[in-house]
Design an enzyme around this catalytic site. Structure first.
Site, short mmCIF file in Angstrom:
data_model
loop_
_atom_site.label_atom_id
_atom_site.label_comp_id
_atom_site.label_asym_id
_atom_site.label_seq_id
_atom_site.Cartn_x
_atom_site.Cartn_y
_atom_site.Cartn_z
N PRO A 2 0.76 -1.36 -0.20
CA PRO A 2 -0.51 0.28 0.31
C PRO A 2 1.03 1.53 -0.13
CG PRO A 2 -1.08 -1.43 2.13
CD PRO A 2 1.01 -1.97 0.73
N GLU A 3 0.20 2.34 -0.53
CA GLU A 3 1.17 3.13 -1.13
C GLU A 3 0.22 4.64 0.08
OE1 GLU A 3 3.17 3.57 -4.80
OE2 GLU A 3 3.10 1.79 -5.15
N LYS A 51 3.93 6.44 5.21
CA LYS A 51 2.23 4.84 4.89
C LYS A 51 2.46 4.43 6.44
CE LYS A 51 5.39 3.97 1.21
NZ LYS A 51 5.78 2.91 0.03
N ARG A 251 13.60 -3.14 -4.69
CA ARG A 251 11.85 -3.49 -5.10
C ARG A 251 12.41 -3.54 -6.66
NH1 ARG A 251 9.45 0.05 -1.18
NH2 ARG A 251 7.58 -1.03 -2.47
#
Ligand SMILES: [Zn+2]
Length: 263
Positions: A2-3, A51, A251
């Site tokens: 989730p961003e 976040k 990532r």
């Protein structure tokens, strides 16, 4: 993962569901974290910082949670919570007022801190792209402080600016036609500013519409994110994966080798 937009939506939903009422249930299933400390305390507000989620209570404590890769908060009427849900191994937190329950599934972090010590857990974050105190000059200065770093890695580093994940990093890089490994120092300041502004715009669009959308088309909302192996929307080249960052924080981003040539 989730961003910033998804975390802010979650914070608003938790706030709307829980604020103003005491917690009748505060069951935290995370190491030795003692949910009893929150029992009967009244929720003042649930806010997002980057976040991170900060759930502030009127007893001077804050429940700090992070969704990491797969976490989510589900809200529902207390009467709708099933025994199977209560027993589920993925349940990390169960909060409830007399009327509303909040179930924290697969959370990546659960801890209780004193509200006055919140800076200890979020003070390392750079300016929040969706925060009321957004500071673009500071974010750009943070980004440009390490000119040898690949731009994608710098954008994903929450200490530089908070809120961007792989969606809102890969899409602006494609739109600006910048290779993810381009060194920060090889980019003029106005291009870095354009990347940050594009990422912020996309986050804001996502807040407005409830889902990320770069292309303007609801059915095909992404240029590159999640489209590895499919043709580039601009040139038709097959999109590829690329790894940025050092383990264990590496990532994977998707990019077009033709539209985003290595500098
Ligand atoms: Zn292309």
């Amino acid at each position: 993962m989730p961003e910033g937009d998804a975390v802010l939506r979650t914070a608003r939903r938790l706030d709307a569901s829980l604020a103003g009422a005491p917690l009748a249930v505060a069951d935290l299933r995370w190491g030795h974290v003692d949910g009893e400390r929150l029992h009967c305390a009244c929720t003042l507000a649930v806010v997002a910082v980057g976040k991170h989620l900060l759930h502030r209570l009127d007893n001077g404590l804050t429940l700090h949670t992070h969704l990491r890769m797969d976490g989510r908060w589900q809200t529902l009427p207390v009467s709708a919570v099933t025994p199977a849900q209560r027993r589920a191994p993925g349940l990390r937190a169960l909060l409830a007022t007399q009327t509303t329950a909040a179930l924290g599934w697969h959370l990546g972090l659960v801890e209780i801190v004193r509200t006055r010590d919140e800076a200890d857990v979020v003070g390392h974050l750079g300016p929040d792209l969706l925060g009321g105190d957004w500071n673009e000059a500071l974010a750009l200065s943070n980004l440009m402080s390490a000119p040898e770093r690949p731009i994608a890695e710098a954008l994903l580093d929450q200490r530089n600016l908070a809120g961007l994940g792989t969606i809102f990093t890969s899409e602006p890089l494609f739109m600006q036609q910048i290779h993810p490994w381009t060194r920060v120092g090889a980019l003029p300041a106005d291009r870095i500013r354009a990347l940050v502004r594009r990422g912020q715009e996309l986050l804001q669009v996502s807040m407005t519409y409830g889902h990320p959308c770069s292309t303007g088309h609801r059915r095909e909302p992404m240029y590159v994110f999640g489209r590895k192996g499919r043709p580039c929307r601009r040139c038709g080249t097959t999109l590829r994966h690329i790894t940025v960052g050092e383990p264990p924080r590496e990532r994977v981003l998707t990019y077009c080798s033709r539209c985003q040539p290595e500098a």
